[in-house]
Design a protein around this motif. Structure first.
Motif, mmCIF file in Angstrom:
data_model
loop_
_atom_site.group_PDB
_atom_site.id
_atom_site.type_symbol
_atom_site.label_atom_id
_atom_site.label_comp_id
_atom_site.label_asym_id
_atom_site.label_seq_id
_atom_site.Cartn_x
_atom_site.Cartn_y
_atom_site.Cartn_z
ATOM 1 N N GLN A 1 -64.055 -22.710 10.611
ATOM 2 C CA GLN A 1 -65.269 -22.537 11.412
ATOM 3 C C GLN A 1 -65.404 -21.132 11.993
ATOM 4 O OE1 GLN A 1 -62.711 -24.607 12.184
ATOM 5 N NE2 GLN A 1 -62.631 -25.093 14.344
ATOM 6 N N TYR A 2 -64.381 -20.277 11.765
ATOM 7 C CA TYR A 2 -64.408 -18.920 12.293
ATOM 8 C C TYR A 2 -64.322 -17.904 11.159
ATOM 9 C CZ TYR A 2 -63.460 -21.262 16.697
ATOM 10 O OH TYR A 2 -63.536 -22.090 17.785
ATOM 11 N N ALA B 1 -68.425 -12.889 23.111
ATOM 12 C CA ALA B 1 -68.334 -14.352 23.195
ATOM 13 C C ALA B 1 -68.867 -14.873 24.529
ATOM 14 C CB ALA B 1 -66.890 -14.808 23.006
ATOM 15 N N SER B 2 -69.566 -15.992 24.462
ATOM 16 C CA SER B 2 -70.017 -16.657 25.691
ATOM 17 C C SER B 2 -68.834 -17.419 26.285
ATOM 18 C CB SER B 2 -71.147 -17.637 25.378
ATOM 19 O OG SER B 2 -70.644 -18.753 24.662
ATOM 20 N N ASP C 1 -68.590 -20.623 26.840
ATOM 21 C CA ASP C 1 -68.327 -21.830 26.045
ATOM 22 C C ASP C 1 -67.645 -21.483 24.721
ATOM 23 O OD1 ASP C 1 -69.399 -23.482 27.990
ATOM 24 O OD2 ASP C 1 -71.397 -23.565 27.059
ATOM 25 N N GLU C 2 -68.076 -20.402 24.070
ATOM 26 C CA GLU C 2 -67.457 -19.993 22.807
ATOM 27 C C GLU C 2 -65.991 -19.614 23.024
ATOM 28 O OE1 GLU C 2 -71.298 -18.074 20.437
ATOM 29 O OE2 GLU C 2 -70.202 -16.838 21.883
ATOM 30 N N ILE D 1 -63.668 -11.183 20.692
ATOM 31 C CA ILE D 1 -64.334 -11.967 21.744
ATOM 32 C C ILE D 1 -65.190 -11.108 22.660
ATOM 33 C CG2 ILE D 1 -62.644 -13.828 21.716
ATOM 34 C CD1 ILE D 1 -61.406 -12.524 24.268
ATOM 35 N N GLN E 1 -63.877 -22.745 23.573
ATOM 36 C CA GLN E 1 -63.685 -23.487 22.324
ATOM 37 C C GLN E 1 -62.687 -22.789 21.408
ATOM 38 O OE1 GLN E 1 -65.034 -26.651 21.735
ATOM 39 N NE2 GLN E 1 -63.394 -26.542 20.227
ATOM 40 N N MET E 2 -62.785 -21.469 21.314
ATOM 41 C CA MET E 2 -61.839 -20.713 20.484
ATOM 42 C C MET E 2 -60.407 -20.911 20.977
ATOM 43 S SD MET E 2 -63.319 -17.005 19.448
ATOM 44 C CE MET E 2 -64.889 -16.798 20.272
ATOM 45 N N ASP F 1 -59.236 -24.416 20.150
ATOM 46 C CA ASP F 1 -58.951 -24.513 18.719
ATOM 47 C C ASP F 1 -57.652 -23.786 18.371
ATOM 48 O OD1 ASP F 1 -61.242 -26.021 18.369
ATOM 49 O OD2 ASP F 1 -62.450 -24.331 17.656
#
Length: 156
Positions: free
Chosen positions: A60-61, A74-75, A77-78, A71, A81-82, A85
């Motif tokens: 997914q990345y 990156a927000s 939330d992102e 990053i 999540q990263m 993961d």
């Protein structure tokens, strides 16, 4: 763009990560319970807001060659999540990542299709019914496909 302080606050929501200062005011965050030699989750977080999260070969990345995703933009939330993961990736046996058979379709700009198929311990790339290449790991097969200009379009 999140500031250095905002990114650090998000990263510190994960008590399983250990902060380690490195050169030029940068910091790394490690997951010490990693099942692999690799323990770095957040790499070279800099006061200017730049930094990387290790995501290995998670599909997914769009990670660079060392499995890192920038990053800088990156927000919140992102970033969360990263990190989730990444920790899950480092806490999971490689065999568990692909418990069921994997079959992925990849296309290039000319709309040529290749199929990446996990068969026993091999990762085979097919053009139609013809075997194109065979690899010992998903990461090797993915690298080959990306180098040849293919991008994953779906998982079956």
């Amino acid at each position: 763009m999140l500031t250095f302080e905002e990114k650090e606050a998000i990263i510190q929501e994960f008590p399983e990560l250990t902060r380690k200062e490195v050169s030029m005011k940068r910091v790394n965050y490690h997951y010490e319970d990693s099942l692999y030699e690799k323990t770095t989750v957040v790499y070279h977080l800099h006061p200017n807001g730049n930094g990387f999260v290790y995501v290995g070969d998670l599909s997914q990345y769009d990670a660079k060659e060392k499995g890192l995703v920038n990053i800088r933009e990156a927000s919140a939330d992102e970033l969360r999540q990263m990190i989730k993961d990444s920790i899950a990736y480092l806490a999971t046996e490689e065999e568990e990542l692909f418990d069921e058979e994997v079959e992925e379709e990849w296309k290039n700009k000319e709309n040529s299709k290749l199929t990446l198929l996990q068969e026993d311990t091999l990762w085979n790339i097919y053009h139609g019914y013809n075997l194109e290449e065979s690899f010992g790991s998903y990461e090797e097969a993915k690298s080959y496909l990306l180098e040849e200009g293919f991008r994953k379009v779906g998982t079956r």
